[in-house]
Design a protein around this motif. Sequence first.
Motif, PDB file in Angstrom:
ATOM      1  N   GLU A 175       0.817  -1.199   0.000  1.00  0.00           N
ATOM      2  CA  GLU A 175       0.000   0.000   0.000  1.00  0.00           C
ATOM      3  C   GLU A 175       0.855   1.255   0.000  1.00  0.00           C
ATOM      4  OE1 GLU A 175      -0.404  -2.578   1.940  1.00  0.00           O
ATOM      5  OE2 GLU A 175      -2.256  -3.396   1.085  1.00  0.00           O
ATOM      6  N   ASP A 179       0.352   2.558  -3.626  1.00  0.00           N
ATOM      7  CA  ASP A 179      -0.822   3.412  -3.470  1.00  0.00           C
ATOM      8  C   ASP A 179      -0.531   4.561  -2.513  1.00  0.00           C
ATOM      9  OD1 ASP A 179      -3.402   4.284  -3.823  1.00  0.00           O
ATOM     10  OD2 ASP A 179      -4.238   2.971  -2.268  1.00  0.00           O
ATOM     11  N   ILE A 181      -1.063   7.701  -2.963  1.00  0.00           N
ATOM     12  CA  ILE A 181      -2.198   8.629  -2.962  1.00  0.00           C
ATOM     13  C   ILE A 181      -3.450   7.774  -3.064  1.00  0.00           C
ATOM     14  CG2 ILE A 181      -3.335  10.544  -4.152  1.00  0.00           C
ATOM     15  CD1 ILE A 181      -0.619  11.360  -5.230  1.00  0.00           C
ATOM     16  N   HIS A 182      -4.184   7.667  -1.970  1.00  0.00           N
ATOM     17  CA  HIS A 182      -5.311   6.732  -1.952  1.00  0.00           C
ATOM     18  C   HIS A 182      -6.589   7.427  -1.488  1.00  0.00           C
ATOM     19  CE1 HIS A 182      -3.035   6.514   1.859  1.00  0.00           C
ATOM     20  NE2 HIS A 182      -4.242   6.503   2.433  1.00  0.00           N
ATOM     21  N   TRP A 183      -7.679   6.819  -1.880  1.00  0.00           N
ATOM     22  CA  TRP A 183      -9.008   7.339  -1.577  1.00  0.00           C
ATOM     23  C   TRP A 183      -9.319   7.091  -0.112  1.00  0.00           C
ATOM     24  CZ3 TRP A 183     -12.291   9.390  -5.471  1.00  0.00           C
ATOM     25  CH2 TRP A 183     -13.544   9.787  -5.024  1.00  0.00           C
ATOM     26  N   ASP A 184      -9.839   8.110   0.542  1.00  0.00           N
ATOM     27  CA  ASP A 184     -10.186   7.974   1.956  1.00  0.00           C
ATOM     28  C   ASP A 184     -11.671   7.653   2.075  1.00  0.00           C
ATOM     29  OD1 ASP A 184     -10.123   7.997   4.704  1.00  0.00           O
ATOM     30  OD2 ASP A 184     -10.353  10.162   4.855  1.00  0.00           O
ATOM     31  N   ASP A 186     -15.172   5.161   1.453  1.00  0.00           N
ATOM     32  CA  ASP A 186     -15.804   4.350   0.407  1.00  0.00           C
ATOM     33  C   ASP A 186     -16.061   5.226  -0.813  1.00  0.00           C
ATOM     34  OD1 ASP A 186     -17.184   2.595  -1.144  1.00  0.00           O
ATOM     35  OD2 ASP A 186     -18.751   2.152   0.323  1.00  0.00           O
ATOM     36  N   SER A 187     -15.383   4.921  -1.925  1.00  0.00           N
ATOM     37  CA  SER A 187     -15.501   5.758  -3.126  1.00  0.00           C
ATOM     38  C   SER A 187     -16.913   5.716  -3.703  1.00  0.00           C
ATOM     39  CB  SER A 187     -14.500   5.298  -4.188  1.00  0.00           C
ATOM     40  OG  SER A 187     -14.724   3.943  -4.537  1.00  0.00           O
ATOM     41  N   SER A 188     -17.642   4.613  -3.495  1.00  0.00           N
ATOM     42  CA  SER A 188     -18.993   4.514  -4.058  1.00  0.00           C
ATOM     43  C   SER A 188     -19.961   5.508  -3.425  1.00  0.00           C
ATOM     44  CB  SER A 188     -19.529   3.092  -3.871  1.00  0.00           C
ATOM     45  OG  SER A 188     -19.651   2.772  -2.502  1.00  0.00           O
ATOM     46  N   LYS A 189     -19.644   5.958  -2.192  1.00  0.00           N
ATOM     47  CA  LYS A 189     -20.529   6.892  -1.516  1.00  0.00           C
ATOM     48  C   LYS A 189     -20.299   8.334  -1.963  1.00  0.00           C
ATOM     49  CE  LYS A 189     -21.253   3.986   2.517  1.00  0.00           C
ATOM     50  NZ  LYS A 189     -22.531   3.487   1.994  1.00  0.00           N
ATOM     51  N   ALA A 190     -19.278   8.562  -2.773  1.00  0.00           N
ATOM     52  CA  ALA A 190     -19.013   9.920  -3.262  1.00  0.00           C
ATOM     53  C   ALA A 190     -19.981  10.318  -4.376  1.00  0.00           C
ATOM     54  CB  ALA A 190     -17.571  10.024  -3.753  1.00  0.00           C
ATOM     55  N   ASN A 191     -20.608   9.333  -5.011  1.00  0.00           N
ATOM     56  CA  ASN A 191     -21.592   9.605  -6.054  1.00  0.00           C
ATOM     57  C   ASN A 191     -22.919   9.968  -5.389  1.00  0.00           C
ATOM     58  OD1 ASN A 191     -23.168   9.735  -8.329  1.00  0.00           O
ATOM     59  ND2 ASN A 191     -23.096   7.535  -8.758  1.00  0.00           N
TER      60      ASN A 191
END
Length: 413
Positions: A175, A179, A181-184, A186-191
Amino acid sequence: MRNGLSRVWTVASKELLDFIRDWRTLVALVLIPLLIFPLFFIALPIFLQGEMSELDYYDLNLEIQIAEGDELPEQLIQPFIDNNLNYTVVNLDSELANLSVSGSDASRLREGDPHVILRLQQTETNSSESWNYAILYDATSELSSEGNSRMREVIFDWEQEIIGLTLADVNLTKEEALDPIHWDGDSSKANVATSAQSAGFALSMFIPMIVAIWTATSAIQPSIDLTAGERERGTMEALLCTPANRVELLYGKWVAVGVVAGTSVLFQLAGLLFAVAFLIPSDIFGMPTLSIWSMASLLLSVLLFAVFVVAVELALAVRAHSVKEAGTVLGPIVIAFIVPAMFAQFVNLEGIEWWWFVAPIFNVCLAMREALLNVTDLSHIALWLSSSLFYAFVAVTWAARQFQREDLVESIS
């Protein structure tokens, strides 16, 4: 006026009754539309999954060609056994330009002995371990392709293990190295779009085109049967002797064909939505939430498109002198409906020009897209509604004029 409508309904009822009496029509109208998409989207994937799982139980022959002086890594032995790969180790041809050159091994792979070949050559790099490799297989053989798939999984796992060991030597994790630079979270909740809105957007990209195709194709056979078919059977004169005038006869046939085509489209759409809902979880793909205006706009656009298509196909079919000629004429005409409907799916709705909602076929397809997206633009509605009514009126008027011609309604005999 009342008597005219009564006669139109009588003609339509008579034609619909003739359709219903034929069990083959009922199968084509109800059963096939309901089953075709569930079979494609549900039964077919289950069948394919079962067929693919059968390949997992096959023992495959693997030939490992390794450069002289190199030894087969011990990390690969157990994965070969776990994946039912019966391997043999031979020396690699030192004269090969690179490991991907099949050379004389091509004919052996085509004959299925072995099923797959793995070539390995160790190299010197700063990594803890480094190898060149190539997997030779025959893509036209199911067993050879299965062997290639298994080998790629083994090689991937082996590579991940080597990467982990190399990073551990410098006190890094995967990691941290891969990685940074990583997403903090759940990326699916950003939509922020809801599942219903996502469903509406997805459906708007293909439902209008499918509806156009289904409407055009579903109306072909009944249009031919009620015009050129009756001429060939010699029953057209009997209809002309009834109290209904020719325009009323045409309207009755038009209502009958519209009901048949519309019912078929609705059943196909229901089967499609059921199949999609079965495959995709509701939290990912829900039913679109539409306002009353959007639902009315959607239904009205489909209705007006059906009126236009059925009138055009009836007018063309009545001009044909035989069922065969009518089929020859109407077959290519379907393309005239499908092509604009296909291109309409790619029209950018942001800042769209007004004339798109006046162009034939484009207007109703774009109207369906906006309705599924729950967009209510009164100017757009006024444009596609008025233009669609105009095109429908022109098509019905043209069909009525064709039906007034003696040479087009008298029987062939």
